[in-house]
Motif scaffolding. Structure first.
Motif, short mmCIF file in Angstrom:
data_model
loop_
_atom_site.label_atom_id
_atom_site.label_comp_id
_atom_site.label_asym_id
_atom_site.label_seq_id
_atom_site.Cartn_x
_atom_site.Cartn_y
_atom_site.Cartn_z
N ALA A 50 0.84 -1.20 0.00
CA ALA A 50 0.00 0.00 0.00
C ALA A 50 0.88 1.24 0.00
CB ALA A 50 -0.93 -0.01 1.21
N TRP A 51 0.36 2.34 -0.57
CA TRP A 51 1.14 3.57 -0.66
C TRP A 51 0.21 4.78 -0.70
CZ3 TRP A 51 0.32 0.06 -4.51
CH2 TRP A 51 -0.36 0.52 -5.65
N ASP A 52 0.78 5.93 -0.42
CA ASP A 52 0.05 7.20 -0.50
C ASP A 52 1.01 8.24 -1.06
OD1 ASP A 52 -1.51 9.43 -0.24
OD2 ASP A 52 -1.24 9.60 1.93
N ASN A 53 0.83 8.60 -2.34
CA ASN A 53 1.74 9.56 -2.97
C ASN A 53 1.12 10.95 -3.10
OD1 ASN A 53 -0.07 9.10 -5.05
ND2 ASN A 53 1.41 8.01 -6.36
N ARG A 54 0.05 11.21 -2.37
CA ARG A 54 -0.60 12.53 -2.47
C ARG A 54 0.30 13.64 -1.92
NH1 ARG A 54 -6.07 10.88 0.52
NH2 ARG A 54 -4.45 9.91 1.82
N GLY A 55 0.99 13.37 -0.82
CA GLY A 55 1.85 14.39 -0.24
C GLY A 55 3.01 14.74 -1.14
N ALA A 56 3.66 13.71 -1.72
CA ALA A 56 4.80 13.96 -2.60
C ALA A 56 4.37 14.73 -3.85
CB ALA A 56 5.46 12.63 -2.97
N TYR A 57 3.19 14.39 -4.40
CA TYR A 57 2.68 15.11 -5.56
C TYR A 57 2.41 16.57 -5.21
CZ TYR A 57 1.92 11.30 -8.93
OH TYR A 57 2.09 10.31 -9.84
N ALA A 58 1.74 16.77 -4.05
CA ALA A 58 1.39 18.13 -3.66
C ALA A 58 2.62 18.99 -3.42
CB ALA A 58 0.53 18.09 -2.39
N ALA A 59 3.70 18.35 -2.96
CA ALA A 59 4.93 19.09 -2.70
C ALA A 59 5.74 19.33 -3.97
CB ALA A 59 5.79 18.33 -1.69
N GLY A 60 5.29 18.76 -5.09
CA GLY A 60 5.98 18.95 -6.36
C GLY A 60 7.35 18.32 -6.41
N LEU A 61 7.51 17.18 -5.72
CA LEU A 61 8.84 16.58 -5.63
C LEU A 61 9.22 15.79 -6.88
CD1 LEU A 61 8.74 15.36 -1.93
CD2 LEU A 61 9.78 17.42 -2.86
N GLY A 62 8.24 15.46 -7.72
CA GLY A 62 8.56 14.77 -8.96
C GLY A 62 8.68 13.26 -8.78
N PRO A 63 8.78 12.52 -9.89
CA PRO A 63 8.78 11.05 -9.84
C PRO A 63 10.01 10.45 -9.19
CG PRO A 63 9.22 11.84 -12.07
CD PRO A 63 8.82 13.03 -11.28
N ALA A 64 11.09 11.22 -9.02
CA ALA A 64 12.30 10.67 -8.40
C ALA A 64 12.29 10.82 -6.87
CB ALA A 64 13.54 11.35 -8.97
N ALA A 65 11.17 11.32 -6.31
CA ALA A 65 11.06 11.37 -4.85
C ALA A 65 11.22 9.97 -4.29
CB ALA A 65 9.70 11.95 -4.45
N GLY A 66 11.97 9.83 -3.25
CA GLY A 66 12.21 8.52 -2.67
C GLY A 66 11.02 8.02 -1.89
N ALA A 88 15.12 7.39 -7.22
CA ALA A 88 14.19 7.28 -6.10
C ALA A 88 14.65 6.24 -5.09
CB ALA A 88 12.79 6.94 -6.61
N LEU A 89 15.17 5.11 -5.59
CA LEU A 89 15.67 4.08 -4.68
C LEU A 89 16.86 4.58 -3.88
CD1 LEU A 89 15.47 0.73 -6.71
CD2 LEU A 89 13.88 1.64 -5.00
N ALA A 90 17.69 5.39 -4.50
CA ALA A 90 18.86 5.93 -3.78
C ALA A 90 18.44 6.86 -2.65
CB ALA A 90 19.77 6.66 -4.76
N ALA A 91 17.23 7.41 -2.74
CA ALA A 91 16.73 8.31 -1.70
C ALA A 91 15.76 7.61 -0.74
CB ALA A 91 16.02 9.51 -2.34
#
Length: 435
Positions: free
Chosen positions: A66-82, A305-308
């Motif tokens: 399970a995952w929740d990527n709403r916060g990362a999207y809202a922060a504009g971190l992009g697909p490489a966010a870890g 992303a894995l590196a982060a």
């Protein structure tokens, strides 16, 4: 705003979760129900992943991610966010039903079983056992899987009377083939297990094509101790972590973390994790990659992303046993109701290194819970977890941790009533660390 993790609420929540989850399939069903209630929606592996931000989960047999990527999207971190990942497992040692289990011996109807994992064999003697599992059924639309959970006490593995073995107190020897077959009736004609399973799932016996059925102790979980400071239950290893991980993810949802919080519950840890849904499978790496690609990222973004990423691998930990203190490392005593436990082994049976340790210690600090450190005695072999496997498959910084318990791998185990709340709080802080 983070949820509060109340001691009484979490202790009872763990009890309810364990009693409703006699198998890995039911554990995932229970986890999915809690996620749906919190607004997560299911994604099928055979369908494209959502390209919009959201809270989702998928099931693969007895495993869930399970995952929740709403916060990362809202922060504009992009697909490489870890990612911040908490891993656990849903399976526990038990007795599982063989493909041709029905037979009779000296007027007793028996059921053929095979031990699964490193169970404490003697703990399964003279216990009332039930049956639960997954059944593959033929139907008009093809083959479907159906779960069942029979609450009745059906089986018992009777121990040999002391009058027939006076040496039992000095040495108990159990042969896995000869001595662990449960009785479930009296008569000269075998019972029909296929017909029993068909009745449980509402099918005709001829349409039952296969099963993953296992036994479980029917005695309910409950509080123990003069002040009710303990929880006695089956399958605490590792449903206690699975429960805490789901609670933590629900708490972390919508908290705008810098990285995507993920929880993965693997099956088959107790037998080595080498399966299509174990920690050695493609389940975790493939889902992480698909998340990056669905966000518009590239293969290079996936590796960035894995590196982060930091992974916290959760499995239960050995509390110091009062009757066997000499079996523990003397400078690393572990207390029940003493908080989460960091697990360290220089030979990497646990994946913890200093960076992973720091991440987990900071999470416990932010959650205001104490943290303990476990090391196995240098002259004893060390167990392992999914941590080293996920670290090797992803290349991510990994830390192994657990909650303290006694009687690990027994049919009935023991943990502290205060630990589930501290456990969930630490994992919530790990998944969504403060700035």
């Amino acid at each position: 705003m983070a949820h509060s993790f109340d001691t009484e609420t979490e202790a009872q929540g763990l009890i309810d979760f364990v009693d409703a989850a006699p198998t890995p399939f039911h554990a995932c069903e229970q986890a999915a129900a809690r996620l749906r209630e919190a607004g997560f929606s299911e994604v099928a592996e055979t369908e494209p992943f959502p390209t919009e931000a959201g809270a989702h989960f998928l099931l693969r047999g007895g495993s869930l991610i399970a995952w929740d990527n709403r916060g990362a999207y809202a922060a504009g971190l992009g697909p490489a966010a870890g990612f911040r990942i908490v891993g656990a497992h849903t399976d526990s040692p038990n007795l599982r039903i063989k493909p041709r289990p029905d037979h009779v011996r000296v007027g007793w109807q028996l059921l053929g079983v095979e031990p699964y994992g490193g169970l404490l064999l003697n703990s399964w003697l003279d216990r009332d056992l039930g049956l639960a599992g997954r059944v593959a059924v033929r139907g008009a639309g093809g083959v479907s899987s159906r779960l069942f959970h029979d609450p009745r006490s059906l089986l018992r593995v009777p121990q040999l009377a002391i009058h027939l073995d006076r040496s039992v107190h000095e040495k108990l020897e159990l042969n896995k083939q000869a001595h662990l077959e449960p009785v479930w009736g009296v008569g000269d004609v075998p019972n029909d297990f296929r017909a029993y399973v068909a009745d449980q799932v509402g099918a005709e016996p001829g349409d039952v094509l296969g099963w993953d059925v296992m036994t479980y102790p029917t005695e309910p979980s409950g509080r123990l101790g003069l002040r009710r400071e303990l929880v006695a239950a089956p399958r605490l290893d590792n449903l206690a972590t699975s429960y805490a991980a789901v609670r933590a993810l629900v708490d972390a949802a919508g908290r705008d973390p810098e990285r995507v919080p993920v929880v993965v519950l693997f099956d088959h840890e107790e037998i080595g994790s080498t399966s299509e849904r174990g920690a050695m499978s493609t389940l975790l790496p493939s889902v992480l990659e698909r998340l990056v690609l669905a966000a518009g990222g590239s293969r290079d973004d996936y590796w960035r992303a894995l590196a982060a990423t930091v992974i916290a691998s959760g499995d239960m930990a050995h509390a110091t046993h009062p009757n066997y203190v000499d079996r523990h490392e003397p400078e690393h005593q572990i207390a029940i109701n003493g908080g989460p436990v960091l697990k360290i082994n220089t030979n990497l049976r646990y994946a913890t290194d200093s960076r992973g340790e720091a991440a987990f210690r900071l999470a416990c600090e932010q959650a205001a819970v104490p943290v303990q450190t476990f090391v196995t005695r240098s002259d004893l072999p060390c167990g392992s977890t999914v941590g080293p496997m996920t670290a090797a498959l992803t290349g991510a910084t990994t830390v192994d941790f657990g909650a303290p318990m006694l009687s690990m791998h027994s049919a009935r185990e023991l943990c502290g009533a205060e630990d589930p709340a501290m456990y969930a709080a630490a994992l919530a802080a790990f998944l969504a660390p403060a700035d």
